[in-house]
Design a protein around this motif. Structure first.
Motif, PDB file in Angstrom:
ATOM      1  N   ASP A 170       1.896 -21.057  22.371  1.00  0.00           N
ATOM      2  CA  ASP A 170       1.779 -20.921  20.928  1.00  0.00           C
ATOM      3  C   ASP A 170       0.970 -22.071  20.297  1.00  0.00           C
ATOM      4  O   ASP A 170       0.622 -23.218  20.940  1.00  0.00           O
ATOM      5  CB  ASP A 170       2.958 -21.079  20.259  1.00  0.00           C
ATOM      6  CG  ASP A 170       3.989 -20.004  20.874  1.00  0.00           C
ATOM      7  OD1 ASP A 170       3.327 -18.915  21.048  1.00  0.00           O
ATOM      8  OD2 ASP A 170       5.258 -20.142  21.013  1.00  0.00           O
ATOM      9  N   PHE A 171       0.550 -22.097  19.054  1.00  0.00           N
ATOM     10  CA  PHE A 171      -0.301 -22.919  18.405  1.00  0.00           C
ATOM     11  C   PHE A 171       0.386 -24.319  18.408  1.00  0.00           C
ATOM     12  O   PHE A 171      -0.271 -25.489  18.582  1.00  0.00           O
ATOM     13  CB  PHE A 171      -0.865 -22.348  16.913  1.00  0.00           C
ATOM     14  CG  PHE A 171      -1.534 -23.556  16.150  1.00  0.00           C
ATOM     15  CD1 PHE A 171      -2.795 -23.738  16.479  1.00  0.00           C
ATOM     16  CD2 PHE A 171      -1.112 -24.268  15.107  1.00  0.00           C
ATOM     17  CE1 PHE A 171      -3.895 -24.529  15.744  1.00  0.00           C
ATOM     18  CE2 PHE A 171      -1.765 -25.136  14.557  1.00  0.00           C
ATOM     19  CZ  PHE A 171      -2.993 -25.536  14.797  1.00  0.00           C
ATOM     20  N   ASP A 194       2.673 -25.561  20.324  1.00  0.00           N
ATOM     21  CA  ASP A 194       2.857 -26.292  21.434  1.00  0.00           C
ATOM     22  C   ASP A 194       1.610 -26.867  21.964  1.00  0.00           C
ATOM     23  O   ASP A 194       1.887 -27.679  23.084  1.00  0.00           O
ATOM     24  CB  ASP A 194       3.265 -25.052  22.521  1.00  0.00           C
ATOM     25  CG  ASP A 194       4.804 -24.744  22.361  1.00  0.00           C
ATOM     26  OD1 ASP A 194       5.709 -25.498  21.752  1.00  0.00           O
ATOM     27  OD2 ASP A 194       5.224 -23.653  22.863  1.00  0.00           O
TER      28      ASP A 194
END
Length: 345
Positions: free
Chosen positions: A133-134, A136
């Protein structure tokens, strides 16, 4: 006058003098990168972006609140796509008394804020497809582990082996552990040997993946060249995996942005010699990428470039690669390292 027209109206030598005057250390150590940034922008095609901050750039005098007085400012330039920035109309405030060279230097300082080249931009914003995910991407532990493991898969598919923490050389392993202990992160908020041991292993793994991501990234970049039968490369993937055992490691990418009158090889050699873009290396591996297979692309300029980058090294290996998208430009990826392990078996 647009930013593109401004750049076309000046020479980099003139702009460099202003960068030295307006932006002292550490900018003076980046003059070679500013040169690449300047030449890259001049080769780009201006293109409007509807999501950009603005269609104009205001040149004003701004106080930096550091006691040094007002300085030239270019707003907004940071964060926009470079192609769009080239389309921006330069609006100069009435009280600004500056030459085109000074304004260009100021604009370059802002457009390079997040990186001098596309690779810098991708690295800063972690623009890599690694399946996370962005948000993360900004967790170093998650990002570097995912990044390294994706590279590990590619390396294994091509005959390479990945050492675990236990497989690292005793000296390399000791270095990781000592740096972790020196950080004094542990013990300040944990109680109990079990918790401390688990936390220590977790932090050690994080440092392991950070280092392995750097080295594996270079190896993955070399794999297409190694597998290209058009280039007679003697190093194999398993040979490059010896880099994982190196005690010191650093890699970088340099791309030419030569105009029509200059070859990519001559551009890079001049850049390297004038700005000392390649410090003295004892051991180094180069990936030299041309737009055509090296047999077709080889020239006196490329031979001079090879001699220039390898001449002062005690040990230098060159892997030839082909990337048609480069056209007449040339790209060099290098990895300098310190290790007792030989690369070529």
């Amino acid at each position: 006058m647009t930013f593109k027209e401004l750049l076309d109206s000046v020479s980099y030598d003139e702009v460099e003098r202003q960068i030295r005057k307006m932006y002292p250390y550490p900018e003076t150590g980046n003059l070679g990168w500013y040169r690449m940034h300047f030449d890259m922008l001049r080769l780009l095609t201006p293109k409007h972006d509807d999501d950009a901050n603005d269609d104009v750039c205001h040149i004003t005098m701004k106080d930096w609140d550091d006691g040094s007085g007002p300085h030239l400012d270019a707003y907004p330039m940071e964060g926009d796509l470079w192609e769009h920035s080239l389309t921006k109309e330069i609006i100069i405030a009435p009280d600004v008394k500056a030459t085109n060279e000074e304004i260009a230097a100021c604009c370059l300082w802002h457009t390079s804020f997040y990186g001098f080249t596309e690779e810098d931009w991708d690295e800063r914003f972690r623009c890599y497809d690694i399946g996370i995910d962005f948000m993360d991407r900004w967790d170093d532990d998650i990002f570097f582990e995912k990044f390294a493991k994706k590279n590990f898969g590619i390396i294994r598919e091509n005959g390479g082996e990945i050492p675990t923490v236990k497989d690292l050389s005793p000296k390399r392993k000791k270095q990781l552990i000592n740096k972790l202990k020196e950080s004094r992160w542990y013990g300040s908020y944990l109680s109990g040997k079990v918790k401390l041991r688990c936390a220590f292993k977790k932090r050690l793994a994080a440092r392991y993946f950070k280092r392995m991501s750097d080295i594996s990234d270079f190896i993955v970049k070399a794999i297409p060249a190694i597998n290209d039968k058009a280039n007679d490369n003697y190093l194999k993937t398993e040979d490059l995996c010896n880099l994982f055992q190196s005690e010191l490691f650093y890699s970088e990418e340099l791309t030419s942005f030569a105009d029509e009158g200059t070859s990519g090889a001559k551009y890079l050699l001049n850049l390297i010699l004038i700005y000392e873009m390649l410090p003295h290396f004892d051991r180094v591996v180069y990936i030299l990428t041309t737009g055509k297979p090296i047999e077709e692309a080889m020239s006196e300029d490329i031979l001079a470039l090879e001699n220039g980058i390898c001449g002062s090294c005690k040990s230098a290996d060159v892997i030839y690669a082909t990337d048609p998208s480069l056209g007449r430009q040339i790209r060099i990826n290098y990895a300098t390292f310190d290790s007792k392990f030989p690369l070529f078996r």
